[in-house]
Design a protein around this motif. Structure first.
Motif: not given
Lengths: 476, 476
Positions: A395-396, A390, A392, A430-431
């Motif tokens: 970020i999490l 994943n 991202e 996505e970023t």
């Protein structure tokens, strides 16, 4: 007269090319055929033909084809449709072997003039010793021959693309280049007045540089010939991936207005695929993903998939998609679970039943990721391993964006040493940060020969069809 | 004791939060709950609890919950599983209204200790005036309330996400932000010992800020309640999009090892969707695409699609995919074709039957593109318009990379003035240049309220389900 024998060299490696209808506006011709062939690295003789120019882009220009002193192997016709029949007669008189009619405005338009003109070029070609690509198409792309129809990647690879559509061919070549799939040869053949998909397939069956073949077909003049030519390629160990466009009613209508082809019935095509073992796909992206699977996934021993990745929900979704695509995600035995439990506990993961969740996002957790691959690969409980990352997760989980590079390092370090095939699902970021890192990761994996997919669906779909292809091969 | 009445404010807008198990290692806690809540802009009172620290990230730390002098509305439990029951008792003693148990290691692990601990927290909660989110979940994201579980976009929007998975929730919020979908509220609720999806739905039915609802569900304790709560939302004009994970056999097993839920039968869920009109989707990406359609596509009058774009093959493929998704691509009447023919001829396109091919890639051709939209929108022959752009067409047609910006200018200038809904398919770019331009184009379109999809499949699928949703609404 009968048809001239078709040679691969005449299509993909001409020594001299005339461009009939080169523009005298050099700026325009820079992105026209002359400029494109110069950019493609064509090293043979190039003859721009235009009655109003003496030089075009540094090359001598000729008022007409017959004014060229040397032989002309190949001619590209870029003229208004009504001028095409006369130009074709000129090519025959000059002894040109292959003519590519770029011009559109024939049967595909649906009006009387278009139909009449196509009939006329058909009848001219039919009685002459010349072969025709088109009309209404982009023609040939062959980096080794220095010929292309656009500013496309020139890296060579073992795949050949045969495509009725031109825009689709360029797009497929571009898609491929971002996924480690390079086309050594490609041809867009449009309305197929003379050369049709079986002609190209028959040539390619014997081409030592072609290991995989992809086709985009809208219509076919001789279904029996296509069947035989496809079987010939597959028997020679060359998988054939086919996008047959126009299987639904409106799509059949769209086909007629695109290349003037008759699309054929869905039933007939189903029988074709069942009989040949060709792999049926439905979009240009799917062509490329299927080639990724064919090129980069060694044959799995069966349909049992082990799934490894970070994220419980994504693991559940991946499982369901695999099963919907006829793959199996069997629960592991207690023995394998015990092995996995030691790793996942240490790495902060929580699922060991299949799918396996390991904490690849955390610093230092890559060792657990590697161990999970080894456990699954050495177990007798799965036939291939699908792993998902994943982009991202950083970020999490509060890690650094580069953690994905560490995971890729781990994966690339281990996947070739395993006795089971491996495929990776890595969605686009996505970023801004994740997008760039994903792009680099894709390139690294593709160049290293690891199969990468952007979604569970595309991976499971391509793997299912890959296995089905091998199952077919076993039966025949 | 009975359950406390559930208020939206208690879940999404607490005034004071205690973090039980904040780390005394400030670097670690920076990306832990204290740091995350500070970054989320939480303006209420924040109480890190750790027996070994006096200050954490600039805040006073407390040795235990009972040492906090003021009231505590909401507590986050970040402790080893065996310490959770005692902490829960402390929360009850302190009068905490809502507890979010972040900790995992309960039923989802499948061992005896996990099951016993989950039973224990269930029985503690059951007899107290407290509500529980989790365990094994990320909790709440609400930009307006200044609360989040990760460094996620803080822009607010009219959509609320209810998700059993945490990683999936973060991913969905990130996906959404790149497509113009912003979540005003989200909750990840894990093993659902107390609060379950129907509790959240019932609250949201009356929340004026929530216009669209998306759910990721693995299991459900009370199917009848979910049905009633979903119907309530839909009757109030709030579409509900549901990803029900774990419909296949292995996926059901994966669900159990993820959140310990019982997934339920495929048949039962089919009946649920048929009865409620909730929109069923299968991946996180599909959730977002469905929200794009719901938010940005006005209700089409029917299922007839007009397709406009550059490229014959892609047009044929788009047609087929639309038809496979129960949309119709009807051939135009002679009258409409005549209108289109004038435009396509001038713009270098060649298809007018539906799909329409216009030369959007060429300089100055944008006017033809706009005219084609107007003709289709004003005709009585289609109900919505699907347009597709090929980010790499500039390579094929020798134009400048920026042509796509001109096409987007044209599209954004015209789409809101048309009496028919419009959707755009714009794939990710495949070259460095095109990738960047596509990303900008996506952002511009999303911010302007134009529905953008990355593939024909995702567009046709979301539009089909959008229309089906409205058809359902008409029937009930």
């Amino acid at each position: 007269m009968g048809r001239a024998e078709l040679k691969l060299e005449d299509i993909f490696y001409p020594e001299s090319i005339a461009i009939i209808g080169a523009s005298s506006d050099e700026k325009k011709e820079q992105s026209g055929w002359t400029g494109t062939l110069l950019n493609s690295g064509f090293e043979g003789r190039l003859y721009p033909v235009n009655p109003k120019a003496t030089r075009i882009l540094g090359l001598q220009a000729y008022p007409s084809l017959k004014d060229i002193e040397g032989k002309v192997d190949y001619a590209i016709l870029n003229l208004t449709p009504t001028l095409v029949p006369k130009a074709l007669e000129d090519c025959i008189a000059k002894g040109v072997k292959v003519v590519h009619i770029f011009t559109s405005g024939f049967t595909e338009v649906g009006n009387e003039q278009g139909k009449r003109l196509q009939k006329e070029i058909h009848s001219i070609t039919d009685r002459a010793n010349i072969r025709l690509i088109g009309p209404n198409c982009m023609g040939v792309h062959c980096p080794e021959g220095g010929i292309s129809f656009a500013n496309l990647p020139r890296k060579e690879g073992p795949t050949t693309l045969i495509s009725q559509t031109g825009a689709g061919a360029a797009r497929t070549i571009l898609y491929g280049s971002g996924r480690g799939i390079y086309f050594g040869k490609a041809v867009s053949y449009g309305n197929a007045v003379d050369l049709d998909s079986p002609d190209f397939l028959e040539m390619l069956a014997d081409d030592t540089k072609t290991k995989f073949i992809a086709l985009y077909i809208e219509g076919i003049k001789d279904g029996r010939r296509l069947l035989t030519a496809t079987q010939k390629c597959i028997i020679k160990g060359k998988p054939v991936v086919i996008l047959k466009a126009g299987l639904t009613e409106a799509a059949r209508g769209a086909v007629t207005s695109h290349t003037g082809a008759i699309a054929g019935s869905e039933k007939g095509w189903e029988a074709f695929f069942a009989q040949t073992g060709a792999i049926s796909v439905h979009t240009l992206e799917e062509i490329v993903y299927q080639l990724v699977a064919l090129q980069n996934v060694q044959r799995p021993g069966g349909r049992r998939v082990g799934i490894i990745g970070r994220g419980g929900g994504p693991g559940v979704i991946a499982t369901e998609i695999c099963e919907e695509m006829n793959l199996r995600v069997p629960p592991f035995s207690a023995a394998v679970r015990n092995q996995l439990e030691r790793i996942t506990t240490a790495a902060g993961g929580s699922m060991i039943r299949n799918p396996v969740e390991v904490g690849v996002g955390r610093a230092g957790a890559q060792q657990g990721y590697i161990e999970a691959f080894k456990i699954l690969a050495e177990s007798q409980e799965v036939d291939l391993i699908l792993t998902h990352l994943n982009p991202e997760a950083f970020i999490l989980y509060g890690g650094v964006p580069e953690w994905i590079n560490h995971s890729i390092d781990a994966l690339l370090g281990v996947f070739k040493t395993l006795p089971k095939p491996v495929a990776l699902v890595l969605p686009s970021g996505e970023t801004q940060e994740s997008r760039e890192i994903v792009q680099q990761a894709w390139t690294r994996c593709s160049e290293a020969g690891l199969a990468v997919f952007r979604s569970y669906e595309s991976a499971a779909n391509a793997l299912n069809k890959l296995i089905r292809y091998y199952e077919f091969k076993d039966r025949v």
